[in-house]
Structure formats: structure tokens, C-alpha cells
Scaffold this active site. Sequence first.
Site, PDB file in Angstrom:
ATOM      1  N   LYS A  31       0.850  -1.184   0.000  1.00 43.18           N
ATOM      2  CA  LYS A  31       0.000   0.000   0.000  1.00 43.18           C
ATOM      3  C   LYS A  31       0.892   1.243   0.000  1.00 43.18           C
ATOM      4  O   LYS A  31       1.912   1.296   0.707  1.00 43.18           O
ATOM      5  CB  LYS A  31      -0.901   0.003   1.229  1.00 43.18           C
ATOM      6  N   ASP A  51      -0.398  -0.406  -4.508  1.00 41.94           N
ATOM      7  CA  ASP A  51      -1.825  -0.098  -4.475  1.00 41.94           C
ATOM      8  C   ASP A  51      -2.014   1.281  -3.869  1.00 41.94           C
ATOM      9  O   ASP A  51      -1.689   1.509  -2.707  1.00 41.94           O
ATOM     10  CB  ASP A  51      -2.561  -1.151  -3.653  1.00 41.94           C
ATOM     11  N   GLU A  77      -2.037  -0.163  -8.801  1.00 48.64           N
ATOM     12  CA  GLU A  77      -3.464  -0.418  -8.706  1.00 48.64           C
ATOM     13  C   GLU A  77      -4.210   0.841  -8.299  1.00 48.64           C
ATOM     14  O   GLU A  77      -3.851   1.507  -7.331  1.00 48.64           O
ATOM     15  CB  GLU A  77      -3.712  -1.526  -7.674  1.00 48.64           C
ATOM     16  N   ASP A 105      -9.392  -1.244  -9.996  1.00 46.37           N
ATOM     17  CA  ASP A 105     -10.064  -1.954  -8.920  1.00 46.37           C
ATOM     18  C   ASP A 105     -11.421  -1.295  -8.699  1.00 46.37           C
ATOM     19  O   ASP A 105     -12.412  -1.687  -9.301  1.00 46.37           O
ATOM     20  CB  ASP A 105      -9.180  -1.904  -7.661  1.00 46.37           C
ATOM     21  N   LYS A 123     -12.993  -8.475  -7.700  1.00 46.75           N
ATOM     22  CA  LYS A 123     -13.491  -8.831  -6.375  1.00 46.75           C
ATOM     23  C   LYS A 123     -14.979  -9.111  -6.513  1.00 46.75           C
ATOM     24  O   LYS A 123     -15.742  -8.223  -6.913  1.00 46.75           O
ATOM     25  CB  LYS A 123     -13.259  -7.698  -5.375  1.00 46.75           C
TER      26      LYS A 123
END
Length: 367
Positions: free
Chosen positions: A164, A189, A214, A239, A263
Site C-alpha cells: 500500500k 496499491d 493499482e 479496482d 473482487k
Amino acid sequence: MIKIKNVILHYISLKLKEPFRASNGIVHDRESILVEVIDHDGMSGWGEVVAFTSPWYTEETIQTCFHMLKDFIIPLLLNKTVSHPNELPSIFQLIKRNNMAKASIEGAVWDLYAKKNHMSLSKALGGTRAEIDCGVVIGIGPLQQMIDQIHKYNEDGYKRFKVKISPSNAVKILEGIRTIFPHIPLMADANSSYSLKDIKLLKELDNYNLLMIEQPLASDDIIHHAKAQDILKTPICLDESIVTSEDVRHAIELGSCKVINIKAGRVGGLTEAKKIHDICMEHQIPVWCGGMIETGISRAHNIALASLGNFTIPGDISSSSKYWYENVLMQQIKVEHGKIKVPDGIGMGYEVNREIIKKLLVSISSF
């Protein structure tokens, strides 16, 4: 045929072994709703609400999902007979968005459908892999702590590492990691923490040989991602911007990304997730399965989903023990040498641990 007799919502709370920090929030305790769907033969299927307590990832929360399930979604399904789980999106079509609420009960019906047809959830979805490669997520923290975690997970054999980042720390984090680990498969991300005005900062990330970055820009943006991808060498992975299969078609047409994270909760369920997978395969866009700090039930569903052919990048599917002291499944989900075996038993392939679920209960509601 499946005739739905009862739906039980098991509202639980789990304590994380360590707080999980991203650019837009910290998770200490994880609330979840485990959804049990029971048919007239007394057989159960299980799903999970993967929304968070606050709306930092999407607009949904645990409480909004409970409301939607109780007052709108469950009444649509009680005593309804369906022949296949892919009928559920049509049943839910009058309800706008609320994808995580829909996905929780749709996943339970998929599990139930696979059990009633004496097949694994992977086979029911069309999966072809006997095992899947696994990646791991490293939350934002002191650099040395992040490096120590990567050391551990690298020794455990994980195949891909996601860290992250935010605009204020990305270069420091990535430079520090690449100094120690010059060749590991690494991605970053950003959780929508950049804007197009930060393109120079994003361009700096091209120096770190990343698999992808991401969701760098806004969650509802596809157009600016196309502009950024045209400038960046690093592949962009979308995402939060992808919530329907039509979003995927638009992103591909505009050139907004080169990779997509799927997801099931974010897109409304396994039916839509499979549709997105198929579109991406047709257009040669690789996909991978993202995680939501979920319990073993969603993790089991993710394993089945990631067994489909175009999941060519290791997903965020780690061992159950990475996050939790307690396991809602009777069996541990284990990563061995960076891989997880896809269960070949009926349904999701794992049995729920009702005693642990009772221990973790905040409330239970039966319909």
C-alpha cells in the site's frame, strides 16, 4: 432446483492480529455478516458480506448491507425457486448498486447450488486449475516493518507482493524495498490517493519495475486513467472503478488499464465476476483476485473464482492465519510454497465452524 426456505444472517466481529493500514483507512477489528441460505431440503450454502464498517472503500458498510438484505434482498428470495445462481442478478435488477449485499447472498446460493449438484464450487464456475498461485498484501507502516514482513512472506513462498502506498511515501517505500528485493514480483496499491495533477509523481514509479500500480486515480474515474496509462510505462490495474462488466468494456475501449482486479463483492457476485473474467480473457487483459480482509468463507469463494483460466496473476489470497486468531472454517486455508490447492469437495470445499461463529456473534437474524 433450489427453493429458498430460510436465510440466516450471522453478524460477527473478529480482531485482526495486527491493524491493517491503507492510504484511506485503518482496520483494527473486522465486522462481517456470514450469510447462510437454507433450501427446503435443509441444505445450507454460505456467503459473506465483505463491506467494511465505514464507507472508505465503497459506499457500502456492514450496516447498509444488513438493511438491504433484511428489507429488500431477502424478501425477494424467500420461497423463490431458482434453477441456477446466474438467475439472481435478474431478480435483483430493480435494486440499484448495493453490490456487496447482493454478492453475499448470491455467493451462498452458488455454494448451495454446487452442493446440490455434487460438484465443487470451482467446477460449478468453470474453473480449470488444481492449484492457484498466491500473493500477499503489505499494509502501510514503518519501512523496516514492511521489509521484515516481505522477508517473512518471501520465505513462505508467496508469488507476488502488493504494498500500500500514498503520494507522500511511495518513493521512499518502493526505493527501500527495491534496494533489498530488486527482483521480487512487486506491485503498488494507491487506493485512489493520486489525481492526474500528480502525473509526475506517478511517472517516478516507472523506475521501480512494478508489475502494476493499482487504482491510482479516483474510484469513479475511467477517462483520466486512460490519460495516465498513455503516459506511464507501468501497467495500471483498475479496482474500484470496475463495478460492472460494462465498466470493463468501457475501460478496454478507452485504454484505461492493462490489468483488472476482480473482487466478487465489489461487482455484485460470482456471476458478474465470471462475466468480467470472460470479457478480459477475450481481450487479453490479465486478471487477478483481490482480497477484502475477509474470513475463510469469502476466501474459499475467491479460491474457486481464481481457478478460472484467465486469473494469471497471483491474487490476494493468503493463509487464514495471516489475519485471524479465530477461523470460521473447520479447516485452515493454507498457502504452501506460494500455492493453495483448489478444493475438489462439494460446494466451497470447507466446512463452517459453527462453534467459533457462535463465539464471535454480535447478533443473529433469521428470516
